[in-house]
Structures are given as structure tokens and as C-alpha cells.
Design a protein around this motif. Structure first.
Motif, short mmCIF file in Angstrom:
data_model
loop_
_atom_site.label_atom_id
_atom_site.label_comp_id
_atom_site.label_asym_id
_atom_site.label_seq_id
_atom_site.Cartn_x
_atom_site.Cartn_y
_atom_site.Cartn_z
N LEU A 1 0.85 -1.19 0.00
CA LEU A 1 0.00 0.00 0.00
C LEU A 1 0.89 1.24 0.00
CD1 LEU A 1 -3.02 0.73 0.11
CD2 LEU A 1 -2.85 0.78 2.59
N LYS A 2 1.09 1.79 -1.19
CA LYS A 2 2.01 2.92 -1.33
C LYS A 2 1.30 4.24 -1.03
CE LYS A 2 5.28 0.42 -3.77
NZ LYS A 2 4.99 -0.87 -3.13
N ARG A 3 2.06 5.23 -0.65
CA ARG A 3 1.52 6.57 -0.41
C ARG A 3 0.75 7.08 -1.62
NH1 ARG A 3 4.28 10.27 3.64
NH2 ARG A 3 5.46 8.75 4.83
N GLY A 4 -0.42 7.66 -1.36
CA GLY A 4 -1.20 8.27 -2.44
C GLY A 4 -1.84 7.25 -3.37
N GLN A 5 -1.90 5.99 -2.91
CA GLN A 5 -2.53 4.96 -3.75
C GLN A 5 -3.59 4.18 -2.99
OE1 GLN A 5 0.42 2.50 -5.65
NE2 GLN A 5 1.39 4.26 -6.61
N VAL A 6 -4.45 3.53 -3.75
CA VAL A 6 -5.48 2.67 -3.13
C VAL A 6 -5.33 1.25 -3.67
CG1 VAL A 6 -7.21 4.45 -2.61
CG2 VAL A 6 -7.14 3.43 -4.90
N ASN B 1 -15.68 -11.75 2.45
CA ASN B 1 -16.79 -11.45 1.54
C ASN B 1 -17.15 -9.98 1.45
OD1 ASN B 1 -17.46 -14.16 0.72
ND2 ASN B 1 -18.28 -14.46 2.80
N GLU B 2 -16.34 -9.09 2.05
CA GLU B 2 -16.66 -7.65 2.00
C GLU B 2 -15.67 -6.94 1.08
OE1 GLU B 2 -17.07 -5.80 5.86
OE2 GLU B 2 -18.17 -7.53 6.62
N PRO B 3 -16.19 -6.14 0.15
CA PRO B 3 -15.29 -5.38 -0.71
C PRO B 3 -14.73 -4.18 0.06
CG PRO B 3 -17.57 -4.89 -1.25
CD PRO B 3 -17.60 -5.87 -0.12
N ILE B 4 -13.42 -4.11 0.14
CA ILE B 4 -12.79 -3.08 0.97
C ILE B 4 -11.77 -2.30 0.13
CG2 ILE B 4 -11.44 -2.65 3.06
CD1 ILE B 4 -12.57 -5.30 4.14
N LEU B 5 -11.81 -1.00 0.31
CA LEU B 5 -10.83 -0.15 -0.36
C LEU B 5 -9.79 0.28 0.66
CD1 LEU B 5 -10.26 1.51 -3.06
CD2 LEU B 5 -11.20 3.43 -1.78
N PHE B 6 -8.56 -0.19 0.46
CA PHE B 6 -7.46 0.24 1.32
C PHE B 6 -6.78 1.41 0.64
CE2 PHE B 6 -8.13 -4.13 2.51
CZ PHE B 6 -7.99 -4.10 3.88
N GLY B 7 -6.36 2.37 1.41
CA GLY B 7 -5.65 3.49 0.83
C GLY B 7 -4.59 4.00 1.78
N ARG B 8 -3.66 4.78 1.21
CA ARG B 8 -2.67 5.44 2.05
C ARG B 8 -2.61 6.89 1.61
NH1 ARG B 8 0.99 3.29 5.35
NH2 ARG B 8 1.33 1.30 4.33
N THR B 9 -2.86 7.78 2.55
CA THR B 9 -2.87 9.20 2.20
C THR B 9 -1.45 9.66 1.85
OG1 THR B 9 -2.45 9.89 4.47
CG2 THR B 9 -4.77 9.64 3.83
N ARG C 1 -11.07 7.83 -8.78
CA ARG C 1 -9.76 8.47 -8.80
C ARG C 1 -9.37 8.90 -7.40
NH1 ARG C 1 -7.71 13.34 -11.34
NH2 ARG C 1 -9.36 14.16 -10.03
N TYR C 2 -8.18 8.53 -6.99
CA TYR C 2 -7.70 8.92 -5.66
C TYR C 2 -6.59 9.93 -5.81
CZ TYR C 2 -5.97 8.56 -0.90
OH TYR C 2 -5.57 8.86 0.38
N ASP C 3 -6.72 11.05 -5.12
CA ASP C 3 -5.71 12.10 -5.27
C ASP C 3 -4.75 12.17 -4.08
OD1 ASP C 3 -7.19 13.14 -3.24
OD2 ASP C 3 -7.93 14.90 -4.34
#
Ligand code: FES
Ligand code: FE2
Length: 351
Positions: free
Chosen positions: A23-28, A35-43, A66-68
Motif C-alpha cells: 500500500l504505497k503513499r497516495g494509492q489505493v 466477503n466484503e469489498p474493501i478499499l485500502f488506501g494510504r494518504t 480516482r484517488y488524489d
């Protein structure tokens, strides 16, 4: 006897989600867990977060947007959400149409990031109220929270969580499944080990290794070994000599009812560790593949047979696993303290 078709996944407990480095910075990263769809992100600031990967407007996965590095914008009508899952913008609204956007917040998950891994707390389905964790995420012993794994390798097993966990805990399969020149010969040895209850699991008491896999010679001298298991599917194996320490962390995480991720990591204080690094993925892959191959064969049989037999003493760890899981489930339902079903015991088997 255990019913193999009795499928349930524990809730209100920490699961290993993914290694931090994925999980890189600025990416999701989108991932299904339990069974749960999860969005991981790193600010952009480096903070990891997780929210439900479904737009509350028309159910398009937010991961398609789009993740900024700060907010995620849905690809369909541009609704925007922050790292806490709060809806902060609906572009189609006219100024006079202002409304309470919090009605459209998406659920967020608690995460913990330690020792180069992201753990996720999976609450009950209804989430109300979210019960606080009863125990912390497991730690790799002998390393502080900032230590990163030297090696990390994930393999997906096409089976229900329990079959992957029981397979990894099973002390009797090695001579038949792990037949590799670099690991062991196929003669059977007598094993006599003490086990003690430990938090949400059990521990094979620290002992001097007698019949060890050949690969252990890499760390020099005759090592001591201690193995701990924690619910819902975490195993640490600590191998130490006077000077060196190598810990294997194996985590098992259910993706769906019939897909399970097994992540195998090594932490070490080894001066020559970097020399091993390029070779290890090959060994880990072939080792885990042996476990996966036998699980795939087991899946064939489970279509026709739903009862598993557990014998003494070699299946005692499997039995404890099922008992621990059941007790965790009951203690949650009855809202009481967890009482370990494991008692201190000496186990004997040939392997
Ligand atoms: S579906 Fe996401 S904004 Fe409409
Ligand atoms: Fe194995």
C-alpha cells in the motif's frame, strides 16, 4: 469429529489484511476480505485507511474512481469521500440544494499498522454497536513495532479458512507433503512437546530443536524453537541461537468462503540475511505450494464427505483450533470473557 461444511468466520477480531509495502503513499488497493469489498488506501501523509469499496449512490466500486492522495472520487457521478468514508462532495447539487451529506458516508474500518503489516478489525455484520477489540494484534516476538519483514510472500488457497489453518498447524503431514531435499528426509521421528495456553491460542513451549528441517542450518548452531498460534489464523515460529533470531509469521485471511490468503513472512537479525533474500521466495513458494496442492486434493473429497476425523495426539492442535474458534464465537454471542479451552499438555506424535 468435525463437520467440514460448518462454515463461519469470526467477527470482532483482527485479521491480517496486507503487508504495508503493498500500500504505497497516495494509492489505493481494492481487496475482498470475509466477503466484503474493501478499499485500502494510504494518504499522501502516509496514513493507511480502509473503507467499504461501494459507492452509496449506485454501488459502483469506489476503487474504479480516482484517488488524489486525500479523497476518492467515484467514477460515475463524481461523489467524493475522505479517508474516514465521509461523503464530502456531490457535484450535481446546486448551491440551494445543500443537504446533509453524512447520510451517504461509507463505513470505515479500524486498521493497525505494526511491523510492516496492516491489520483490519472486522466488526459484526450490522456494526451497531461496533464492539471494541478484546485483544491487540499479534506481534512478532523479539522485534519492535517499527521492524519490517525481510521477506513477504502471499499465496491464495482455493479453500475455506479452516482447511488452510488446520493444514498449516498439522504436525503429521510434513513427511508426506513436504518432501524436498532441502527440508527433510522422509523417515519418521518421535516428537514429544509441551503445549501451554496463550492469549487466544496456544504455544509450543520453547525447546531445543532435535529433528529440524535442513534449511534451519542456515541460521547456524542448534537453535531453540517456539511456536505460537493466535485466532483467527496467525502463527509465529521463533527460532533462536545464542546470536541470531529468525521469526516466521504466517497469517491466514479469508477472502471468501472458498478462497483464503496465506502470507508467509520472515523477520530476522541475520548479518548474512541479504544473501538469502533472493533465494527465499523460491523456497517459500515451493513449500506453500505443497500445502496448497494437498488442500486442492482435499477439496475434491470434501464434495462427497463432510465429516473430518481428528485423532490423538497429532490432531490435537486442529481440535484446539476448532474449540478456540467456537469459544470465541460463543463468548461474543454471550458478551462474556473468552475462556481458553486449551490446557497445558504434553503431546506425542511421529512425524
Ligand atoms: S455511483 Fe458513485 S457517484 Fe453515482
Ligand atoms: Fe505444511
Amino acid at each position: 469429529m468435525v463437520a467440514a461444511n460448518d462454515i463461519y468466520l469470526l467477527r470482532n477480531i483482527w485479521y491480517h489484511a496486507l503487508p504495508s509495502r503493498e500500500l504505497k503513499r497516495g494509492q489505493v488497493v481494492a481487496k475482498v476480505l470475509l466477503n466484503e469489498p474493501i478499499l485500502f488506501g494510504r494518504t499522501r501523509q502516509g496514513q493507511a485507511f480502509a473503507i467499504r469499496d461501494i459507492c452509496p449512490h449506485r454501488a459502483v466500486p469506489l476503487s474504479c474512481g480516482r484517488y488524489d492522495g486525500d479523497t476518492i472520487q467515484c467514477c460515475y457521478h463524481g461523489w467524493r469521500f475522505n479517508a474516514n468514508g465521509q461523503c464530502i462532495d456531490i457535484p450535481s447539487l446546486m448551491p440551494e440544494q445543500a443537504m446533509d451529506l453524512s447520510r451517504f458516508d461509507v463505513p470505515r474500518y479500524d486498521l493497525k499498522e505494526v511491523q510492516g503489516n496492516i491489520w483490519i478489525y472486522m466488526p459484526d455484520g450490522d456494526r451497531h454497536p461496533v464492539r471494541p477489540p478484546r485483544f491487540d494484534v499479534p506481534r512478532v516476538p523479539g522485534f519492535d513495532d517499527t521492524q519490517l519483514p525481510a521477506i513477504s510472500y502471499t499465496m491464495r488457497f482455493p479453500c475455506y479458512l479452516d482447511h488452510a489453518v488446520v493444514g498449516l498447524l498439522d504436525p503429521a503431514h510434513s513427511p508426506f507433503v513436504h518432501r524436498s531435499w532441502w527440508w527433510r528426509s522422509d523417515s519418521l521421528n518421535e516428537e514429544i512437546k509441551w503445549f501451554d495456553p496463550s492469549p487466544y491460542g496456544f504455544t509450543m513451549r520453547k525447546h531445543r530443536m532435535a529433528n529440524m528441517g535442513r534449511a534451519y542450518w542456515l541460521i547456524g548452531g542448534v537453535p531453540h524453537n517456539e511456536i505460537s498460534f493466535y485466532l483467527p489464523g496467525v502463527r509465529t515460529e521463533e527460532t533462536t541461537t545464542d546470536q541470531y533470531r529468525v521469526v516466521n509469521l504466517t497469517t491466514v485471511t479469508p477472502i471468501t468462503e472458498d478462497q483464503t490468503d496465506v502470507t508467509f513472512q520472515f523477520y530476522w537479525h541475520l548479518p548474512w540475511g541479504n544473501v538469502l533474500k533472493p533465494l527465499l521466495p523460491f523456497f517459500i513458494h515451493s513449500f506453500l505450494k505443497q500445502d496448497r496442492d494437498v488442500v486442492i486434493k482435499q477439496q475434491q473429497g470434501l464434495q462427497y464427505e463432510s465429516v473430518l476425523r481428528l485423532i490423538k495426539d497429532s490432531d490435537t492442535l486442529a481440535r484446539w483450533y476448532y474449540q478456540l474458534k467456537q469459544e470465541y464465537q460463543r463468548s461474543q454471542q454471550e458478551d462474556r470473557e473468552f475462556v481458553s479451552p486449551v490446557k497445558t499438555q504434553q503431546l506425542k506424535w511421529r512425524a
